[in-house]
Motif scaffolding. Structure first.
Motif, mmCIF file in Angstrom:
data_model
loop_
_atom_site.group_PDB
_atom_site.id
_atom_site.type_symbol
_atom_site.label_atom_id
_atom_site.label_comp_id
_atom_site.label_asym_id
_atom_site.label_seq_id
_atom_site.Cartn_x
_atom_site.Cartn_y
_atom_site.Cartn_z
ATOM 1 N N ARG A 96 58.762 10.924 87.648
ATOM 2 C CA ARG A 96 59.428 9.900 88.456
ATOM 3 C C ARG A 96 58.507 9.480 89.588
ATOM 4 O O ARG A 96 57.462 10.093 89.832
ATOM 5 C CB ARG A 96 60.742 10.443 89.025
ATOM 6 C CG ARG A 96 60.553 11.666 89.918
ATOM 7 C CD ARG A 96 61.828 12.050 90.642
ATOM 8 N NE ARG A 96 61.689 13.274 91.417
ATOM 9 C CZ ARG A 96 61.142 13.363 92.626
ATOM 10 N NH1 ARG A 96 60.627 12.284 93.217
ATOM 11 N NH2 ARG A 96 61.079 14.525 93.256
ATOM 12 N N ASN A 97 58.894 8.435 90.287
ATOM 13 C CA ASN A 97 58.160 8.039 91.486
ATOM 14 C C ASN A 97 58.429 9.032 92.610
ATOM 15 O O ASN A 97 59.571 9.429 92.829
ATOM 16 C CB ASN A 97 58.583 6.644 91.941
ATOM 17 C CG ASN A 97 58.286 5.590 90.906
ATOM 18 O OD1 ASN A 97 59.193 5.099 90.257
ATOM 19 N ND2 ASN A 97 57.028 5.235 90.743
ATOM 20 N N TYR A 98 57.380 9.447 93.298
ATOM 21 C CA TYR A 98 57.624 10.324 94.436
ATOM 22 C C TYR A 98 57.999 9.508 95.675
ATOM 23 O O TYR A 98 57.695 8.308 95.785
ATOM 24 C CB TYR A 98 56.467 11.277 94.697
ATOM 25 C CG TYR A 98 55.099 10.719 95.025
ATOM 26 C CD1 TYR A 98 54.798 10.184 96.272
ATOM 27 C CD2 TYR A 98 54.049 10.821 94.094
ATOM 28 C CE1 TYR A 98 53.525 9.738 96.585
ATOM 29 C CE2 TYR A 98 52.767 10.379 94.397
ATOM 30 C CZ TYR A 98 52.510 9.831 95.644
ATOM 31 O OH TYR A 98 51.245 9.387 95.954
ATOM 32 N N THR A 99 58.716 10.163 96.571
ATOM 33 C CA THR A 99 59.211 9.520 97.783
ATOM 34 C C THR A 99 58.856 10.387 98.989
ATOM 35 O O THR A 99 58.265 11.471 98.857
ATOM 36 C CB THR A 99 60.739 9.323 97.721
ATOM 37 O OG1 THR A 99 61.374 10.616 97.686
ATOM 38 C CG2 THR A 99 61.144 8.534 96.480
ATOM 39 N N GLU A 100 59.258 9.937 100.158
ATOM 40 C CA GLU A 100 58.877 10.630 101.396
ATOM 41 C C GLU A 100 59.396 12.068 101.438
ATOM 42 O O GLU A 100 58.735 12.940 102.003
ATOM 43 C CB GLU A 100 59.381 9.840 102.598
ATOM 44 C CG GLU A 100 58.819 10.336 103.919
ATOM 45 C CD GLU A 100 58.995 9.331 105.044
ATOM 46 O OE1 GLU A 100 58.782 9.723 106.207
ATOM 47 O OE2 GLU A 100 59.341 8.164 104.764
ATOM 48 N N ARG A 101 60.531 12.328 100.835
ATOM 49 C CA ARG A 101 61.064 13.693 100.871
ATOM 50 C C ARG A 101 60.190 14.667 100.070
ATOM 51 O O ARG A 101 60.301 15.890 100.239
ATOM 52 C CB ARG A 101 62.492 13.726 100.330
ATOM 53 C CG ARG A 101 62.621 13.501 98.835
ATOM 54 C CD ARG A 101 64.058 13.674 98.361
ATOM 55 N NE ARG A 101 64.174 13.551 96.919
ATOM 56 C CZ ARG A 101 64.332 12.418 96.265
ATOM 57 N NH1 ARG A 101 64.386 11.273 96.937
ATOM 58 N NH2 ARG A 101 64.439 12.392 94.949
ATOM 59 N N ASP A 102 59.321 14.138 99.231
ATOM 60 C CA ASP A 102 58.453 14.988 98.409
ATOM 61 C C ASP A 102 57.133 15.333 99.099
ATOM 62 O O ASP A 102 56.356 16.126 98.559
ATOM 63 C CB ASP A 102 58.130 14.287 97.077
ATOM 64 C CG ASP A 102 59.359 13.966 96.259
ATOM 65 O OD1 ASP A 102 60.193 14.877 96.075
ATOM 66 O OD2 ASP A 102 59.491 12.815 95.793
ATOM 67 N N PHE A 103 56.862 14.754 100.257
ATOM 68 C CA PHE A 103 55.543 14.903 100.864
ATOM 69 C C PHE A 103 55.112 16.362 101.066
ATOM 70 O O PHE A 103 53.961 16.711 100.746
ATOM 71 C CB PHE A 103 55.472 14.150 102.192
ATOM 72 C CG PHE A 103 55.455 12.647 102.063
ATOM 73 C CD1 PHE A 103 55.460 12.036 100.815
ATOM 74 C CD2 PHE A 103 55.436 11.838 103.189
ATOM 75 C CE1 PHE A 103 55.451 10.642 100.678
ATOM 76 C CE2 PHE A 103 55.424 10.457 103.079
ATOM 77 C CZ PHE A 103 55.436 9.868 101.824
ATOM 78 N N PRO A 104 55.945 17.251 101.583
ATOM 79 C CA PRO A 104 55.494 18.637 101.748
ATOM 80 C C PRO A 104 55.068 19.277 100.425
ATOM 81 O O PRO A 104 54.067 20.005 100.376
ATOM 82 C CB PRO A 104 56.719 19.336 102.351
ATOM 83 C CG PRO A 104 57.470 18.249 103.044
ATOM 84 C CD PRO A 104 57.302 17.044 102.160
ATOM 85 N N ASP A 105 55.812 19.000 99.355
ATOM 86 C CA ASP A 105 55.450 19.555 98.048
ATOM 87 C C ASP A 105 54.133 18.958 97.546
ATOM 88 O O ASP A 105 53.312 19.655 96.953
ATOM 89 C CB ASP A 105 56.552 19.273 97.025
ATOM 90 C CG ASP A 105 57.809 20.103 97.272
ATOM 91 O OD1 ASP A 105 57.670 21.263 97.687
ATOM 92 O OD2 ASP A 105 58.904 19.577 97.054
ATOM 93 N N ILE B 46 51.592 17.837 99.313
ATOM 94 C CA ILE B 46 50.470 18.420 100.065
ATOM 95 C C ILE B 46 50.195 19.837 99.582
ATOM 96 O O ILE B 46 49.039 20.245 99.438
ATOM 97 C CB ILE B 46 50.772 18.383 101.578
ATOM 98 C CG1 ILE B 46 50.793 16.922 102.067
ATOM 99 C CG2 ILE B 46 49.732 19.191 102.351
ATOM 100 C CD1 ILE B 46 51.284 16.753 103.486
ATOM 101 N N ARG B 47 51.245 20.588 99.271
ATOM 102 C CA ARG B 47 51.056 21.949 98.750
ATOM 103 C C ARG B 47 50.369 21.924 97.377
ATOM 104 O O ARG B 47 49.524 22.775 97.075
ATOM 105 C CB ARG B 47 52.399 22.670 98.662
ATOM 106 C CG ARG B 47 52.254 24.144 98.231
ATOM 107 C CD ARG B 47 53.533 24.933 98.474
ATOM 108 N NE ARG B 47 54.680 24.388 97.746
ATOM 109 C CZ ARG B 47 55.694 23.749 98.320
ATOM 110 N NH1 ARG B 47 55.710 23.574 99.630
ATOM 111 N NH2 ARG B 47 56.700 23.305 97.597
ATOM 112 N N ILE B 48 50.705 20.943 96.548
ATOM 113 C CA ILE B 48 50.050 20.800 95.249
ATOM 114 C C ILE B 48 48.556 20.592 95.440
ATOM 115 O O ILE B 48 47.729 21.186 94.731
ATOM 116 C CB ILE B 48 50.659 19.622 94.461
ATOM 117 C CG1 ILE B 48 52.064 19.969 93.976
ATOM 118 C CG2 ILE B 48 49.782 19.258 93.258
ATOM 119 C CD1 ILE B 48 52.835 18.779 93.431
ATOM 120 N N GLN B 49 48.184 19.745 96.401
ATOM 121 C CA GLN B 49 46.767 19.514 96.679
ATOM 122 C C GLN B 49 46.058 20.811 97.093
ATOM 123 O O GLN B 49 44.962 21.110 96.622
ATOM 124 C CB GLN B 49 46.633 18.488 97.800
ATOM 125 C CG GLN B 49 47.069 17.098 97.414
ATOM 126 C CD GLN B 49 45.918 16.252 96.944
ATOM 127 O OE1 GLN B 49 44.979 16.020 97.696
ATOM 128 N NE2 GLN B 49 45.963 15.794 95.712
#
Length: 225
Positions: free
Chosen positions: A20-29, A31-34
């Motif tokens: 799906r498209n990621y949204t602002e609520r996904d940002f912490p996850d 960054i952790r993936i990176q």
């Protein structure tokens, strides 16, 4: 907006997944993936920051994709649209992606450029990277673009740099004589090499080289590409 539900397989066990498209609520996850996907010696300053991610979901939300497995975000892929001149292919990652901020996204361009793709190490045996890549091909077709393009790292090259050029290394990988973690993966996804680019990205393992690789939209006539 994009949403694809399907199953991946953990050996023979089906596991539900969603792209799906990621949204602002996904940002912490994200960054952790990176952080998990690109550990040292990869430069930590090249991991996503919040401002970059906000630009992704604002300037080109169609190109901001993530994959969930059992409800947990396991990987992401980001793209932008550019105008690509095949007669002048050389560029750096920083130049073409605006250092990952994509403020130079061109809605009327002809090429979807891969800014990043990353999958958490614990999920890499599920084939999520390939599913993300194929989903971005969907975006290319949906937007009526000519191609998907991006620079692939060559993380295995540093082991062979003393005995062959980057071009020779790529040739050996394409022939199946060597296997590279990234280039071989991209070949398996249907991407084809365009050119080896020097000084593409600060990347010790790749000796700063990358391979520009494309996927052509099959709904375009060959002579129009």
């Amino acid at each position: 907006m994009y949403r694809k539900t399907f199953y991946v397989f953990d050996r023979d066990r089906p596991v539900p997944a969603v792209i799906r498209n990621y949204t602002e609520r996904d940002f912490p996850d994200l960054i952790r993936i990176q952080q998990e996907s690109f550990p040292p010696p990869f430069p930590s300053e090249l991991w996503w920051n919040t401002e970059q991610l906000k630009n992704h979901v604002t300037l080109f939300p169609e190109g901001a994709l993530c994959v969930e497995v059992n409800g947990e975000i396991a990987g992401s892929m980001t793209g932008m649209i550019v105008d690509f001149d095949p007669d002048h292919p050389d560029h750096t990652w920083e130049e073409i992606t605006d250092n990952g901020y994509i403020r130079n996204h061109r809605p009327n361009g002809d090429t979807l450029y891969v800014v990043d793709i990353s999958v958490r190490p614990a999920y890499r045996k599920l084939g999520l990277g390939k599913w993300l890549m194929f989903s971005m091909y969907d975006v290319v077709i949906h937007k009526g673009l000519k191609r998907l393009l991006g620079g692939g790292r060559m993380p295995g090259y540093h082991k062979k740099a003393a005995e062959m050029t980057a071009e020779q290394y790529l040739e050996a990988v394409v022939k199946g004589e060597l296997k590279d973690p990234v280039i071989t993966f991209l070949l398996r996804c249907g991407r084809t090499p365009v050119k080896v680019i020097a000084n593409y990205l600060e990347d010790e393992e790749s000796c700063n080289y990358a391979v520009l690789m494309e996927w052509k939209n099959p709904f375009f006539a060959a002579d129009s590409l």
